[in-house]
Design a protein around this motif. Sequence first.
Motif, PDB file in Angstrom:
ATOM      1  N   ARG A  38      16.244  10.916  -8.545  1.00 48.74           N
ATOM      2  CA  ARG A  38      16.786  12.267  -9.286  1.00 48.74           C
ATOM      3  C   ARG A  38      17.608  13.061  -8.221  1.00 48.74           C
ATOM      4  N   ALA A  39      17.150  13.109  -6.815  1.00 52.83           N
ATOM      5  CA  ALA A  39      17.683  14.049  -6.113  1.00 52.83           C
ATOM      6  C   ALA A  39      18.722  13.323  -5.371  1.00 52.83           C
ATOM      7  N   SER A  40      19.360  12.166  -5.758  1.00 53.04           N
ATOM      8  CA  SER A  40      20.227  11.220  -4.987  1.00 53.04           C
ATOM      9  C   SER A  40      21.365  12.077  -4.178  1.00 53.04           C
ATOM     10  N   GLY A  41      21.407  11.668  -2.976  1.00 60.66           N
ATOM     11  CA  GLY A  41      22.629  12.362  -2.137  1.00 60.66           C
ATOM     12  C   GLY A  41      21.904  13.522  -1.619  1.00 60.66           C
ATOM     13  N   ARG A  42      20.661  14.173  -2.048  1.00 62.28           N
ATOM     14  CA  ARG A  42      20.275  15.243  -1.497  1.00 62.28           C
ATOM     15  C   ARG A  42      19.166  15.085  -0.633  1.00 62.28           C
ATOM     16  N   ILE A  43      18.871  15.515   0.576  1.00 64.39           N
ATOM     17  CA  ILE A  43      17.681  15.544   1.397  1.00 64.39           C
ATOM     18  C   ILE A  43      16.430  16.205   0.758  1.00 64.39           C
ATOM     19  N   VAL A  44      15.495  15.341   0.360  1.00 61.81           N
ATOM     20  CA  VAL A  44      14.132  15.884  -0.004  1.00 61.81           C
ATOM     21  C   VAL A  44      13.148  16.174   1.017  1.00 61.81           C
ATOM     22  N   SER A  45      12.844  17.127   1.410  1.00 59.64           N
ATOM     23  CA  SER A  45      11.866  17.427   2.598  1.00 59.64           C
ATOM     24  C   SER A  45      10.548  16.825   2.562  1.00 59.64           C
ATOM     25  N   ARG A  46       9.939  16.428   3.442  1.00 59.28           N
ATOM     26  CA  ARG A  46       8.590  15.883   3.652  1.00 59.28           C
ATOM     27  C   ARG A  46       7.573  16.816   2.633  1.00 59.28           C
ATOM     28  N   GLU A  47       7.750  18.103   2.965  1.00 57.11           N
ATOM     29  CA  GLU A  47       6.873  19.145   2.293  1.00 57.11           C
ATOM     30  C   GLU A  47       7.018  19.297   0.736  1.00 57.11           C
ATOM     31  N   GLU A  48       8.318  19.249   0.264  1.00 62.42           N
ATOM     32  CA  GLU A  48       8.690  18.963  -1.002  1.00 62.42           C
ATOM     33  C   GLU A  48       7.921  17.779  -1.606  1.00 62.42           C
ATOM     34  N   ILE A  49       8.161  16.895  -0.984  1.00 58.05           N
ATOM     35  CA  ILE A  49       7.680  15.494  -1.741  1.00 58.05           C
ATOM     36  C   ILE A  49       6.077  15.798  -1.705  1.00 58.05           C
ATOM     37  N   THR A  50       5.414  16.126  -0.599  1.00 61.96           N
ATOM     38  CA  THR A  50       3.940  16.307  -0.446  1.00 61.96           C
ATOM     39  C   THR A  50       3.484  17.269  -1.511  1.00 61.96           C
ATOM     40  N   ALA A  51       3.945  18.203  -1.766  1.00 59.59           N
ATOM     41  CA  ALA A  51       3.770  19.296  -2.667  1.00 59.59           C
ATOM     42  C   ALA A  51       3.805  18.934  -4.219  1.00 59.59           C
ATOM     43  N   ALA A  52       4.785  18.119  -4.464  1.00 56.43           N
ATOM     44  CA  ALA A  52       5.037  17.673  -5.936  1.00 56.43           C
ATOM     45  C   ALA A  52       4.097  16.609  -5.985  1.00 56.43           C
ATOM     46  N   LEU A  53       4.105  15.522  -5.342  1.00 57.16           N
ATOM     47  CA  LEU A  53       3.428  14.288  -5.523  1.00 57.16           C
ATOM     48  C   LEU A  53       1.768  14.458  -5.437  1.00 57.16           C
ATOM     49  N   PHE A  54       1.464  15.001  -4.199  1.00 58.85           N
ATOM     50  CA  PHE A  54      -0.069  15.245  -3.797  1.00 58.85           C
ATOM     51  C   PHE A  54      -0.472  16.664  -3.965  1.00 58.85           C
ATOM     52  N   GLU A  55       0.054  17.489  -4.500  1.00 59.08           N
ATOM     53  CA  GLU A  55      -0.253  18.969  -4.440  1.00 59.08           C
ATOM     54  C   GLU A  55      -1.073  19.344  -3.464  1.00 59.08           C
ATOM     55  N   ARG A  56      -0.635  19.256  -2.350  1.00 53.08           N
ATOM     56  CA  ARG A  56      -1.139  19.801  -1.039  1.00 53.08           C
ATOM     57  C   ARG A  56      -0.132  20.248  -0.147  1.00 53.08           C
ATOM     58  N   GLU A  57      -0.210  20.814   0.956  1.00 56.52           N
ATOM     59  CA  GLU A  57       0.571  20.939   2.055  1.00 56.52           C
ATOM     60  C   GLU A  57       0.715  19.593   2.905  1.00 56.52           C
ATOM     61  N   ALA A  58       1.863  19.475   3.415  1.00 57.27           N
ATOM     62  CA  ALA A  58       2.011  18.580   4.518  1.00 57.27           C
ATOM     63  C   ALA A  58       1.501  18.809   5.862  1.00 57.27           C
ATOM     64  N   THR A  59       1.010  18.092   6.698  1.00 61.98           N
ATOM     65  CA  THR A  59       0.601  18.572   8.154  1.00 61.98           C
ATOM     66  C   THR A  59       1.406  17.397   8.876  1.00 61.98           C
ATOM     67  N   PRO A  60       1.584  17.798  10.248  1.00 60.81           N
ATOM     68  CA  PRO A  60       2.229  17.101  10.967  1.00 60.81           C
ATOM     69  C   PRO A  60       1.849  15.675  11.407  1.00 60.81           C
ATOM     70  N   TYR A  61       0.560  15.396  11.073  1.00 60.76           N
ATOM     71  CA  TYR A  61      -0.299  14.261  11.116  1.00 60.76           C
ATOM     72  C   TYR A  61       0.048  13.270   9.996  1.00 60.76           C
ATOM     73  N   ASP A  62       0.605  13.914   8.873  1.00 57.92           N
ATOM     74  CA  ASP A  62       0.553  12.956   7.820  1.00 57.92           C
ATOM     75  C   ASP A  62       1.280  11.618   7.927  1.00 57.92           C
ATOM     76  N   ARG A  63       0.762  10.352   7.694  1.00 57.85           N
ATOM     77  CA  ARG A  63       1.510   9.215   7.827  1.00 57.85           C
ATOM     78  C   ARG A  63       1.573   8.593   6.517  1.00 57.85           C
ATOM     79  N   PHE A  64       0.866   9.067   5.349  1.00 58.46           N
ATOM     80  CA  PHE A  64       0.727   8.428   4.264  1.00 58.46           C
ATOM     81  C   PHE A  64       1.893   8.217   3.575  1.00 58.46           C
ATOM     82  N   LEU A  65       2.899   9.316   3.514  1.00 53.38           N
ATOM     83  CA  LEU A  65       4.272   9.311   3.026  1.00 53.38           C
ATOM     84  C   LEU A  65       5.176   8.165   3.885  1.00 53.38           C
TER      85      LEU A  65
END
Length: 97
Positions: A38-65
């Motif tokens: 849906r965001a094709s051609g636009r960069i989606v940040s790790r923070e945006e993905i984490t907040a939208a899909l997992f309803e929490r803040e991303a941490t620098p150590y997250d590898r699940f994404l």
Amino acid sequence: SITIGSLRLEPSTREAWSGGSPVELTSTEFDLLEMLVRASGRIVSREEITAALFEREATPYDRFLDVHISHLRKKLHDGPRLIRTIRGVGYMFAGVS
């Protein structure tokens, strides 16, 4: 349905096809792919993905994404070119190259 190149998503039934073949995706993989498409051609940040899909803040150590992106790339034909890593920022669905 959403079609970009040889990829087709059907959000109502949560089905995906690549090159006409069905792609078996987990619920998280489908949500992630749909968000990127849906965001094709636009960069989606790790923070945006984490907040939208997992309803929490991303941490620098997250590898699940990274793991989910890796699985998506393996399941999609030409996945590494379709889903691009934008180092230090996030991911972008490149669409038709």
